[in-house]
Scaffold this active site. Sequence first.
Site, PDB file in Angstrom:
ATOM      1  CB  CYS A 115      -0.913   0.011   1.214  1.00 43.06           C
ATOM      2  SG  CYS A 115      -1.945  -1.448   1.319  1.00 43.06           S
ATOM      3  CG  HIS A 255      -2.988   3.302   2.819  1.00 44.55           C
ATOM      4  ND1 HIS A 255      -3.573   3.001   1.605  1.00 44.55           N
ATOM      5  CD2 HIS A 255      -2.994   2.149   3.536  1.00 44.55           C
ATOM      6  CE1 HIS A 255      -3.911   1.732   1.600  1.00 44.55           C
ATOM      7  NE2 HIS A 255      -3.572   1.197   2.754  1.00 44.55           N
ATOM      8  CG  ASN A 285      -6.591  -0.840   1.852  1.00 42.63           C
ATOM      9  OD1 ASN A 285      -5.946  -0.366   0.927  1.00 42.63           O
ATOM     10  ND2 ASN A 285      -6.022  -1.391   2.906  1.00 42.63           N
TER      11      ASN A 285
HETATM   12  O1  UT7 Z   1      -3.432  -1.325   3.887  1.00 38.76           O
HETATM   13  C1  UT7 Z   1      -2.882  -2.068   4.895  1.00 38.76           C
HETATM   14  C2  UT7 Z   1      -3.720  -3.276   5.096  1.00 38.76           C
HETATM   15  N1  UT7 Z   1      -4.614  -3.398   6.146  1.00 38.76           N
HETATM   16  C3  UT7 Z   1      -4.906  -2.609   7.200  1.00 38.76           C
HETATM   17  O2  UT7 Z   1      -4.420  -1.554   7.373  1.00 38.76           O
HETATM   18  C4  UT7 Z   1      -5.861  -3.127   8.187  1.00 38.76           C
HETATM   19  C5  UT7 Z   1      -5.493  -2.756   9.610  1.00 38.76           C
HETATM   20  N2  UT7 Z   1      -6.408  -3.392  10.560  1.00 38.76           N
HETATM   21  C6  UT7 Z   1      -7.695  -3.047  10.653  1.00 38.76           C
HETATM   22  O3  UT7 Z   1      -8.174  -2.162   9.972  1.00 38.76           O
HETATM   23  C7  UT7 Z   1      -8.533  -3.744  11.691  1.00 38.76           C
HETATM   24  O4  UT7 Z   1      -7.699  -4.515  12.514  1.00 38.76           O
HETATM   25  C8  UT7 Z   1      -9.641  -4.667  11.066  1.00 38.76           C
HETATM   26  C9  UT7 Z   1     -10.705  -3.823  10.402  1.00 38.76           C
HETATM   27  C10 UT7 Z   1      -9.014  -5.615  10.067  1.00 38.76           C
HETATM   28  C11 UT7 Z   1     -10.315  -5.474  12.156  1.00 38.76           C
HETATM   29  O5  UT7 Z   1     -10.846  -4.614  13.150  1.00 38.76           O
HETATM   30  P1  UT7 Z   1     -10.560  -4.877  14.693  1.00 38.76           P
HETATM   31  O6  UT7 Z   1     -11.318  -3.884  15.447  1.00 38.76           O
HETATM   32  O7  UT7 Z   1      -9.078  -4.933  14.870  1.00 38.76           O
HETATM   33  O8  UT7 Z   1     -11.238  -6.286  14.884  1.00 38.76           O
HETATM   34  P2  UT7 Z   1     -10.564  -7.647  15.381  1.00 38.76           P
HETATM   35  O9  UT7 Z   1      -9.686  -8.218  14.325  1.00 38.76           O
HETATM   36  O10 UT7 Z   1      -9.988  -7.417  16.734  1.00 38.76           O
HETATM   37  O11 UT7 Z   1     -11.841  -8.562  15.507  1.00 38.76           O
HETATM   38  C12 UT7 Z   1     -12.896  -8.281  16.459  1.00 38.76           C
HETATM   39  C13 UT7 Z   1     -13.996  -9.280  16.240  1.00 38.76           C
HETATM   40  C14 UT7 Z   1     -13.490 -10.735  16.141  1.00 38.76           C
HETATM   41  O12 UT7 Z   1     -14.440 -11.554  16.763  1.00 38.76           O
HETATM   42  P3  UT7 Z   1     -14.179 -12.103  18.254  1.00 38.76           P
HETATM   43  O13 UT7 Z   1     -12.891 -12.845  18.197  1.00 38.76           O
HETATM   44  O14 UT7 Z   1     -14.082 -10.872  19.109  1.00 38.76           O
HETATM   45  O15 UT7 Z   1     -15.372 -12.942  18.509  1.00 38.76           O
HETATM   46  C15 UT7 Z   1     -13.515 -11.000  14.663  1.00 38.76           C
HETATM   47  O16 UT7 Z   1     -13.684 -12.361  14.347  1.00 38.76           O
HETATM   48  O17 UT7 Z   1     -14.664  -9.013  15.020  1.00 38.76           O
HETATM   49  C16 UT7 Z   1     -14.719 -10.202  14.221  1.00 38.76           C
HETATM   50  N3  UT7 Z   1     -14.719  -9.830  12.823  1.00 38.76           N
HETATM   51  C17 UT7 Z   1     -15.838  -9.538  12.137  1.00 38.76           C
HETATM   52  N4  UT7 Z   1     -17.140  -9.526  12.505  1.00 38.76           N
HETATM   53  C18 UT7 Z   1     -18.029  -9.174  11.570  1.00 38.76           C
HETATM   54  C19 UT7 Z   1     -13.646  -9.681  11.995  1.00 38.76           C
HETATM   55  N5  UT7 Z   1     -14.059  -9.315  10.784  1.00 38.76           N
HETATM   56  C20 UT7 Z   1     -15.420  -9.226  10.837  1.00 38.76           C
HETATM   57  C21 UT7 Z   1     -16.406  -8.874   9.906  1.00 38.76           C
HETATM   58  N6  UT7 Z   1     -17.691  -8.845  10.308  1.00 38.76           N
HETATM   59  N7  UT7 Z   1     -16.119  -8.542   8.625  1.00 38.76           N
END
Ligand code: UT7
Length: 335
Positions: A115, A255, A285
């Site tokens: 990215c 970004h 993204n």
């Molecule tokens: O360009 C560079 C590439 N990427 C990035 O910059 C991404 C950087 N990271 C992020 O933006 C965030 O970490 C995410 C958006 C990917 C995830 O958000 P988060 O607040 O960090 O969520 P998490 O990974 O801590 O997950 C929280 C919960 C989990 O469930 P449990 O374990 O708490 O039961 C996940 O399984 O949310 C769940 N979850 C979802 N639920 C509904 C993860 N993805 C989804 C989804 N819909 N799409």
Amino acid sequence: MKKISVGISGIGSYVPDKILTNYDLSQMVETSNEWIVERTGIETRRIADKDQAASDLATRAAIKALESANATPDEIDLIIVATATPDHLFPSTACVVQANLNAKKAAAFDMSVGCTGFVYAVATGANFISSGIYKKVLVIGSEVLSKIVNWEDRNTCVLFGDGAGAVVLEQCKDGYGILSYELGSDGKDRDCLIVPAGGSKLPASEDTVKNKLHAIQMEGRDVFKFAVRIMEKASISATEKAGLKVEELDFLVPHQANIRIIDAALKKLNLSRDKACINLNKYGNMSSASIPVALDEAVRDGRIQKGDNLVMVAFGAGLTWGSLVIRWNKEGIDD
Ligand code: UT7
């Protein structure tokens, strides 16, 4: 020897027509509009047609950038395409664009910086001009991430979209254009954002396909923490190198990965939301295309004006990061 100032003389972007909404995604994986909007800020993203490759999006964005620079393809000395989704392992996507445009005298190569690619590519292209080697460089960020997403993985498939943005770089009036940049990498954390298979480390096989190792894998939380830290640090350091204070920045062109990352960076930099060019609600993204598309929109709708100080700041696979300060000169060339 006097250093040649380099600015953006033309800009253009292209996104595919097909829109994928959060509601559509909720029919494909266990997710909801509420979760995606609250955790990421994304509402829709664009998806390329089956037969559209990175070079097709790149070419469309490039044609617009050339038009806006009043430049013809045969004036271009170099084409750099930043992409994580190249048409092929080789030849480069930049060579396909060179042929599409019939840019007869252009050298062409790709950059693989995730990215952060567009920021790296602009800094690289600018050096070919400031050193007096080339006069016009076309820099493109183009991605068809929809083709390398695992559509069964809700952790990643809701985040990405397709699009391309392009700029023409050339000499500009002193005091305008690129004032500074900072590029960085930390390869020890490379596994937290990776497409594991398809390269020489893990060539394509039945197993790699069965195990979906040709799709994006991401440790979201790790990338999130890194992003928040680096967005602030890299923005400040490029701004200081430019001899500016953060309060003198007119726009942050970040970004577009997650609105919470952008908001955290704005808070740390003590800048208000209206100082950020944000479009991830519409496009998600788009990796290396995020910044040039956001910049193009802000230039075309008149938000960014000649004399404005901008900092582009990105992070991504590698891990890598990059920031670049520009004093905007709409024409980019002596006027
Ligand atoms: O360009 C560079 C590439 N990427 C990035 O910059 C991404 C950087 N990271 C992020 O933006 C965030 O970490 C995410 C958006 C990917 C995830 O958000 P988060 O607040 O960090 O969520 P998490 O990974 O801590 O997950 C929280 C919960 C989990 O469930 P449990 O374990 O708490 O039961 C996940 O399984 O949310 C769940 N979850 C979802 N639920 C509904 C993860 N993805 C989804 C989804 N819909 N799409």
